[in-house]
Design a protein around this motif. Structure first.
Motif, mmCIF file in Angstrom:
data_model
loop_
_atom_site.group_PDB
_atom_site.id
_atom_site.type_symbol
_atom_site.label_atom_id
_atom_site.label_comp_id
_atom_site.label_asym_id
_atom_site.label_seq_id
_atom_site.Cartn_x
_atom_site.Cartn_y
_atom_site.Cartn_z
ATOM 1 N N LEU A 8 0.817 -1.288 -0.036
ATOM 2 C CA LEU A 8 -0.063 -0.008 0.234
ATOM 3 C C LEU A 8 0.864 1.260 -0.025
ATOM 4 C CD1 LEU A 8 -2.595 -0.959 2.844
ATOM 5 C CD2 LEU A 8 -2.919 -1.274 0.188
ATOM 6 N N LEU A 9 0.528 2.228 -0.720
ATOM 7 C CA LEU A 9 1.209 3.366 -0.786
ATOM 8 C C LEU A 9 0.634 4.587 -0.351
ATOM 9 C CD1 LEU A 9 3.855 4.570 -1.679
ATOM 10 C CD2 LEU A 9 2.902 4.924 -4.038
ATOM 11 N N PHE A 10 0.808 5.323 0.639
ATOM 12 C CA PHE A 10 0.396 6.752 0.965
ATOM 13 C C PHE A 10 1.180 7.776 0.798
ATOM 14 C CE2 PHE A 10 -1.499 2.979 3.430
ATOM 15 C CZ PHE A 10 -2.761 3.287 3.246
ATOM 16 N N ILE A 11 0.867 8.900 0.358
ATOM 17 C CA ILE A 11 1.449 10.057 0.066
ATOM 18 C C ILE A 11 0.971 11.152 0.938
ATOM 19 C CG2 ILE A 11 2.348 11.831 -1.701
ATOM 20 C CD1 ILE A 11 2.681 9.460 -3.660
ATOM 21 N N VAL A 12 1.595 11.581 1.896
ATOM 22 C CA VAL A 12 1.106 12.644 2.723
ATOM 23 C C VAL A 12 1.912 14.037 2.460
ATOM 24 C CG1 VAL A 12 0.808 13.075 5.023
ATOM 25 C CG2 VAL A 12 0.802 10.725 4.349
ATOM 26 N N GLY A 13 1.177 14.907 2.246
ATOM 27 C CA GLY A 13 1.820 16.143 2.648
ATOM 28 C C GLY A 13 1.651 16.862 3.922
ATOM 29 N N THR A 14 2.572 17.391 4.753
ATOM 30 C CA THR A 14 2.528 17.749 5.894
ATOM 31 C C THR A 14 2.594 19.307 6.008
ATOM 32 O OG1 THR A 14 4.814 17.579 6.259
ATOM 33 C CG2 THR A 14 3.360 15.732 6.721
ATOM 34 N N LYS A 15 2.287 19.902 7.142
ATOM 35 C CA LYS A 15 2.424 21.252 7.559
ATOM 36 C C LYS A 15 1.505 22.074 6.772
ATOM 37 C CE LYS A 15 7.208 20.581 9.523
ATOM 38 N NZ LYS A 15 6.584 20.628 11.019
ATOM 39 N N TYR A 16 0.441 21.799 6.455
ATOM 40 C CA TYR A 16 -0.407 22.556 5.485
ATOM 41 C C TYR A 16 -0.730 23.977 5.964
ATOM 42 C CZ TYR A 16 -4.665 23.760 2.893
ATOM 43 O OH TYR A 16 -5.711 24.591 2.384
ATOM 44 N N ASP A 17 -0.616 23.730 7.477
ATOM 45 C CA ASP A 17 -0.941 25.214 8.163
ATOM 46 C C ASP A 17 -0.225 26.070 7.933
ATOM 47 O OD1 ASP A 17 1.388 25.010 10.874
ATOM 48 O OD2 ASP A 17 0.314 22.789 9.945
ATOM 49 N N LYS A 39 4.191 2.820 -10.662
ATOM 50 C CA LYS A 39 3.635 1.701 -11.178
ATOM 51 C C LYS A 39 3.238 0.637 -9.936
ATOM 52 C CE LYS A 39 5.132 1.960 -15.503
ATOM 53 N NZ LYS A 39 4.826 3.340 -15.621
ATOM 54 N N SER A 40 1.868 0.507 -9.738
ATOM 55 C CA SER A 40 1.557 -0.241 -8.583
ATOM 56 C C SER A 40 0.018 -0.599 -8.837
ATOM 57 C CB SER A 40 1.436 0.837 -7.302
ATOM 58 O OG SER A 40 0.791 0.220 -6.060
ATOM 59 N N PRO A 41 0.002 -1.863 -8.402
ATOM 60 C CA PRO A 41 -1.501 -2.427 -8.506
ATOM 61 C C PRO A 41 -2.698 -1.671 -8.223
ATOM 62 C CG PRO A 41 -0.061 -4.067 -7.819
ATOM 63 C CD PRO A 41 0.767 -2.694 -7.568
ATOM 64 N N GLN A 42 -2.284 -0.790 -7.123
ATOM 65 C CA GLN A 42 -3.341 0.143 -6.307
ATOM 66 C C GLN A 42 -2.685 1.504 -6.158
ATOM 67 O OE1 GLN A 42 -4.724 -1.435 -2.442
ATOM 68 N NE2 GLN A 42 -5.536 0.508 -1.857
ATOM 69 N N PRO A 43 -3.463 2.305 -6.799
ATOM 70 C CA PRO A 43 -2.850 3.786 -6.894
ATOM 71 C C PRO A 43 -2.641 3.991 -5.357
ATOM 72 C CG PRO A 43 -5.253 3.499 -7.459
ATOM 73 C CD PRO A 43 -4.823 2.219 -7.389
ATOM 74 N N PRO A 44 -1.804 5.426 -5.294
ATOM 75 C CA PRO A 44 -1.466 5.585 -3.719
ATOM 76 C C PRO A 44 -2.915 6.470 -3.258
ATOM 77 C CG PRO A 44 -0.345 7.015 -5.459
ATOM 78 C CD PRO A 44 -1.224 5.694 -6.263
ATOM 79 N N THR A 45 -2.896 6.737 -1.993
ATOM 80 C CA THR A 45 -3.601 7.385 -1.364
ATOM 81 C C THR A 45 -3.039 8.635 -0.949
ATOM 82 O OG1 THR A 45 -4.755 5.409 -0.562
ATOM 83 C CG2 THR A 45 -5.446 7.622 0.528
ATOM 84 N N PHE A 46 -3.693 9.809 -1.386
ATOM 85 C CA PHE A 46 -3.239 11.052 -0.875
ATOM 86 C C PHE A 46 -3.674 11.680 0.225
ATOM 87 C CE2 PHE A 46 -2.463 10.424 -5.603
ATOM 88 C CZ PHE A 46 -1.143 10.815 -5.565
ATOM 89 N N PHE A 47 -2.863 12.456 1.063
ATOM 90 C CA PHE A 47 -3.487 13.132 1.992
ATOM 91 C C PHE A 47 -2.609 14.386 2.337
ATOM 92 C CE2 PHE A 47 -5.420 9.334 3.605
ATOM 93 C CZ PHE A 47 -6.503 9.651 4.276
ATOM 94 N N ILE A 48 -3.553 15.326 2.759
ATOM 95 C CA ILE A 48 -2.790 16.846 3.045
ATOM 96 C C ILE A 48 -3.276 16.846 4.620
ATOM 97 C CG2 ILE A 48 -2.715 19.240 2.672
ATOM 98 C CD1 ILE A 48 -3.264 18.715 -0.217
#
Length: 85
Positions: A8-17, A39-48
């Motif tokens: 599983l791949l999670f891409i997290v952008g931090t310090k949004y404040d 290239k991943s069977p499941q696309p990454p999940t993005f969070f800010i």
């Protein structure tokens, strides 16, 4: 990801404040992340997120836990893979 095709791949952008009032100050734009050719069977999940304000922090950890449990049920790891050699 080549060695872990089912991860599983999670891409997290931090310090949004720090950038919420000035989106131009972001070092990486959300559209740039989504355009990555991952290239991943499941696309990454993005969070800010913002730890300072708590924005999306609970949602992030809830999503990681939920997706991890669902993923492990679909792709169980044999116990022998968890034991030291």
């Amino acid at each position: 990801l080549g060695n872990e095709p089912d991860c599983l791949l999670f891409i997290v952008g931090t310090k949004y404040d720090l950038v919420q009032e000035d989106a131009a100050s972001r070092q990486v734009d959300e559209d740039q992340l989504k355009a990555l050719d991952i290239k991943s069977p499941q696309p990454p999940t993005f969070f800010i997120t913002s730890a300072k304000t708590g924005m999306n922090v609970d949602e992030l950890f809830h999503t990681i836990a939920t997706q991890s449990v669902a993923h492990s049920q679909k792709h169980p790891t044999p116990i022998s893979d968890l034991l030291p050699d």
